[in-house]
Motif scaffolding. Structure first.
Motif, PDB file in Angstrom:
ATOM      1  N   ALA A 157      13.026   0.881 -23.220  1.00  0.00           N
ATOM      2  CA  ALA A 157      12.868  -0.756 -22.910  1.00  0.00           C
ATOM      3  C   ALA A 157      13.678  -1.017 -21.443  1.00  0.00           C
ATOM      4  O   ALA A 157      14.730  -0.500 -21.583  1.00  0.00           O
ATOM      5  CB  ALA A 157      13.311  -1.349 -24.039  1.00  0.00           C
ATOM      6  N   ALA A 158      13.344  -1.795 -20.487  1.00  0.00           N
ATOM      7  CA  ALA A 158      13.965  -2.215 -19.372  1.00  0.00           C
ATOM      8  C   ALA A 158      15.090  -2.983 -19.876  1.00  0.00           C
ATOM      9  O   ALA A 158      15.049  -3.644 -21.072  1.00  0.00           O
ATOM     10  CB  ALA A 158      12.826  -3.058 -18.651  1.00  0.00           C
ATOM     11  N   PRO A 159      16.012  -2.917 -19.201  1.00  0.00           N
ATOM     12  CA  PRO A 159      17.247  -3.777 -19.327  1.00  0.00           C
ATOM     13  C   PRO A 159      16.658  -5.368 -19.251  1.00  0.00           C
ATOM     14  O   PRO A 159      15.852  -5.709 -18.822  1.00  0.00           O
ATOM     15  CB  PRO A 159      18.344  -3.587 -18.151  1.00  0.00           C
ATOM     16  CG  PRO A 159      17.816  -2.128 -17.662  1.00  0.00           C
ATOM     17  CD  PRO A 159      16.230  -2.063 -18.005  1.00  0.00           C
ATOM     18  N   GLY A 160      17.383  -6.125 -19.950  1.00  0.00           N
ATOM     19  CA  GLY A 160      17.127  -7.601 -19.962  1.00  0.00           C
ATOM     20  C   GLY A 160      16.373  -8.121 -21.223  1.00  0.00           C
ATOM     21  O   GLY A 160      16.054  -9.419 -21.246  1.00  0.00           O
ATOM     22  N   GLN A 161      15.955  -7.254 -21.749  1.00  0.00           N
ATOM     23  CA  GLN A 161      15.019  -7.698 -23.176  1.00  0.00           C
ATOM     24  C   GLN A 161      15.461  -7.074 -24.346  1.00  0.00           C
ATOM     25  O   GLN A 161      14.848  -6.185 -25.140  1.00  0.00           O
ATOM     26  CB  GLN A 161      13.458  -7.357 -23.042  1.00  0.00           C
ATOM     27  CG  GLN A 161      13.050  -7.983 -21.522  1.00  0.00           C
ATOM     28  CD  GLN A 161      13.058  -9.366 -21.613  1.00  0.00           C
ATOM     29  OE1 GLN A 161      13.079 -10.003 -20.298  1.00  0.00           O
ATOM     30  NE2 GLN A 161      13.028 -10.114 -22.493  1.00  0.00           N
ATOM     31  N   PRO A 162      16.823  -7.218 -24.589  1.00  0.00           N
ATOM     32  CA  PRO A 162      17.370  -6.637 -25.764  1.00  0.00           C
ATOM     33  C   PRO A 162      16.722  -6.821 -27.111  1.00  0.00           C
ATOM     34  O   PRO A 162      16.407  -6.024 -28.096  1.00  0.00           O
ATOM     35  CB  PRO A 162      18.845  -7.251 -25.912  1.00  0.00           C
ATOM     36  CG  PRO A 162      18.749  -8.488 -25.239  1.00  0.00           C
ATOM     37  CD  PRO A 162      17.681  -8.242 -24.209  1.00  0.00           C
ATOM     38  N   GLY A 163      15.979  -8.014 -27.483  1.00  0.00           N
ATOM     39  CA  GLY A 163      15.425  -8.413 -28.603  1.00  0.00           C
ATOM     40  C   GLY A 163      13.858  -7.767 -28.607  1.00  0.00           C
ATOM     41  O   GLY A 163      13.343  -7.448 -29.608  1.00  0.00           O
ATOM     42  N   THR A 164      13.254  -7.949 -27.468  1.00  0.00           N
ATOM     43  CA  THR A 164      11.852  -7.823 -27.615  1.00  0.00           C
ATOM     44  C   THR A 164      11.360  -6.776 -26.707  1.00  0.00           C
ATOM     45  O   THR A 164      10.156  -6.175 -26.961  1.00  0.00           O
ATOM     46  CB  THR A 164      11.236  -9.158 -26.933  1.00  0.00           C
ATOM     47  OG1 THR A 164      11.432  -9.061 -25.627  1.00  0.00           O
ATOM     48  CG2 THR A 164      11.137 -10.319 -27.811  1.00  0.00           C
ATOM     49  N   GLY A 165      12.199  -6.048 -26.055  1.00  0.00           N
ATOM     50  CA  GLY A 165      11.786  -5.002 -25.077  1.00  0.00           C
ATOM     51  C   GLY A 165      11.064  -3.738 -25.731  1.00  0.00           C
ATOM     52  O   GLY A 165       9.806  -3.526 -25.495  1.00  0.00           O
ATOM     53  N   ILE A 166      11.449  -3.179 -26.882  1.00  0.00           N
ATOM     54  CA  ILE A 166      10.904  -1.892 -27.303  1.00  0.00           C
ATOM     55  C   ILE A 166       9.676  -2.288 -28.148  1.00  0.00           C
ATOM     56  O   ILE A 166       8.667  -1.654 -28.200  1.00  0.00           O
ATOM     57  CB  ILE A 166      11.970  -1.104 -28.386  1.00  0.00           C
ATOM     58  CG1 ILE A 166      12.285  -2.140 -29.437  1.00  0.00           C
ATOM     59  CG2 ILE A 166      13.102  -0.550 -27.630  1.00  0.00           C
ATOM     60  CD1 ILE A 166      13.168  -1.664 -30.570  1.00  0.00           C
TER      61      ILE A 166
END
Lengths: 307, 261
Positions: free
Chosen positions: B202-211
């Motif tokens: 997952a890209a940085p900056g989306q800790p909740g939704t990225g994955i």
């Protein structure tokens, strides 16, 4: 399994809270005279984490049993209770020596999140192979802003809090039935448009009675089988209508002793009432009792237990 | 105005105050995110048995997005939210789907994962918790779907030095061809090869939704199982969940390096 109550330290007369929140002077006397409210307690020197820790610290059944706690749940009314990334629940988890427990908040049923937390804790524990595993549920919040201090024509909020343990084995109280309904048309509460607010008030007793009857049905019981109602602490007049709808006209089975002293303590009311009822001999072995809760938004919930 | 008062009082109760202009910037509330997703959810909702909102960051407005869901989507089922445990919340929501809904013969569940970048104060928000933009993901879990939620494993008190071994063990147990989707919480703890045919970060900056947004893409991707994982160093939670394709063909696992695509 066990319940502990932490009383907040400062008593505040209902008139002082209502006046501070800007309620008109002619409405204020109604709250004491007709709604049955008297005072509430607040803890201006203690934050949410401290409140949680204090509630759990009073739970004697937790001492020496911390290792059995798999889940730590905070049953939360307020949609936002801390500025990101401050995390009072995990501060409390650390202070209570429960770092081995999975901790999270249960929200969006507002003041009905307490009963939801009991249900979810049971569901989670049911899949844990260890029959001794427990969940520790915390309830109670800070009345930090006007909309957290009064619910107009309904309640004045207090900061008493509770901690209780949930298990899946045999215990002093057995869950028999649970029902909950979210009436999404009232999602704008407490800032409902006038017409919606009127519709909520008009339908309140019916909606609560419906969920109570459903919980009793789920438990295989009828109204006459319920020995005691441990309610959410709101306007006593509203309760008279609800009892009539449920077919339980006997006011003696409704436990409102705490209403004038505690006010409405977010998700904690029914559990505070449970402990007081036990202390006053109002619950005997074998009694079937009902807990109720209504959350802004609006969620109506009821849960039936046997003591 | 009422919402400004709410947040101002909330910050004051923690000894903080709103940063200048805090309320002027645009914010996306979770209710607005539900409203944006609702048209896509309504045709799917033959009746959700369970609907859970999982969020790491608090809502940008003090509202009831799951009550709104109950109004906007017919038969939203038992709707509530789990929060206050960082990027772990979506995994807890999936555990509740397995333990609560699926165990009770439910057939359709909804997990909404949301985060917003609004921070109203000047206090620090450190990586990897910092959120770059508002984002929502909806997972519709349906009996008979091609990609089936198989398990959720949540570990507590996991020190950083144990993360790699725990992850490797979990991936070995899954077996078969698999795609690993890893959150930024694992970056720095999982250097070098990962026991998966395909690794997506997952890209940085989306800790909740990225994955979870990457999961949506991998649905149309390679065959095999999909393992999603993330680690919260502060709270010491390690979370893993496995989605298995119903017609997953077991093959010999091979080792591939973790690309950061």
């Amino acid at each position: 399994v066990a319940v502990s109550v932490r009383q907040a330290g400062q008593r505040v007369p209902v008139e002082a809270t209502l006046g501070r929140c800007g309620l008109s002077e002619d409405r204020i006397p109604i709250y004491r005279r007709y709604f049955g409210l008297g005072e509430s307690r607040v803890d201006s020197g203690t934050g949410l984490a401290g409140q949680m820790v204090a509630a759990a610290a009073g739970l004697e059944e937790l001492r020496g049993q911390q290792h059995r706690v798999r889940y730590l749940l905070h049953a939360r009314t307020m949609p936002v209770a801390a500025p990101f990334p401050v995390n009072p629940l995990h501060e409390a988890r650390g202070a209570l020596g429960l770092d081995h427990a999975m901790a999270f908040s249960v929200t969006q049923h507002a003041c009905a999140s307490g009963l939801l937390a009991v249900y979810l804790a049971g569901q989670l524990l049911a899949s844990v192979p260890d029959p001794d595993a427990l969940a520790l549920v915390l309830a109670g919040e800070k009345a930090f802003t006007a909309c957290a201090q009064i619910i107009e024509d309904t309640a004045v909020m207090g900061e008493d809090s509770v901690a209780f343990l949930v298990g899946t084995g045999t215990g002093p109280d057995q869950l028999l039935g649970y029902a909950t309904h979210t009436r999404g048309e009232f999602y704008q509460a407490p800032w409902l448009p006038e017409e919606r607010n009127a519709a909520f008030n008009e339908g309140y007793a019916d909606m609560l009675a419906e969920v109570i009857l459903e919980a009793m049905d789920c438990a295989g019981l009828r109204a006459r089988d319920i020995d005691l109602i441990l309610p959410h602490n709101v306007n006593r007049l509203s309760w008279l209508r609800v009892l009539k709808h449920v077919g339980l006209p006997e006011r003696g089975r409704l436990f409102l002793d705490n209403l004038p002293e505690t006010g409405h303590c977010f998700c904690a009311d029914s559990f505070i009432n449970y402990l007081t009822a036990c202390q006053r001999g109002r619950l005997r072995a074998g009694d079937r009792y009902l807990m109720t809760a209504v959350g802004l938004g609006a969620t109506f919930s009821a849960m039936v237990f046997q003591h | 105005v009422a919402h400004q008062e709410y947040f101002t009082d909330l910050l004051a109760s923690y000894g903080m105050s709103p940063r200048p202009g805090a309320f002027d910037a645009g914010r996306t509330s979770y209710q607005e995110m539900v409203a944006a997703l609702a048209p896509e959810l309504v045709p799917l909702a033959t009746g959700f048995d369970l609907a859970i909102l999982a969020h790491a960051s608090p809502d940008a407005e003090p509202g009831w997005p799951m009550c709104y869901l109950a109004d906007a989507v017919p038969a939203a089922g038992l709707a509530f939210a789990v929060s206050d445990q960082g990027a772990t919340a979506p995994f807890t929501a999936l555990r509740l789907v397995l333990d609560s809904a699926w165990a009770n013969q439910a057939r359709l569940a909804l997990v909404l994962i949301m985060e917003n970048a609004a921070v109203l104060h000047d206090g620090p928000v450190r990586e990897p918790a910092r959120i770059a933009r508002d984002q929502a993901v909806a997972l519709v879990l349906r009996e008979g779907a091609d990609l089936v939620l198989e398990s959720v494993r949540q570990f507590t008190r996991v020190p950083a030095q144990s993360v790699r071994a725990r992850l490797d063990d979990a991936l070995r147990e899954v077996g078969g061809p698999l795609t690993a989707i890893l959150g930024q919480g694992l970056a720095g703890h999982v250097d070098g090869q990962v026991l998966a045919e395909r690794v997506r970060w997952a890209a940085p900056g989306q800790p909740g939704t990225g994955i979870w947004s990457l999961l949506a893409q991998s649905q149309r991707g390679a065959p095999g199982c999909v393992v999603l994982g993330d680690y919260d160093a502060g709270l010491q939670y390690l979370n893993l969940t496995v989605f298995r394709r119903r017609h997953c063909v077991e093959t010999t696992r091979s080792l591939l390096g973790g690309d950061r695509s």
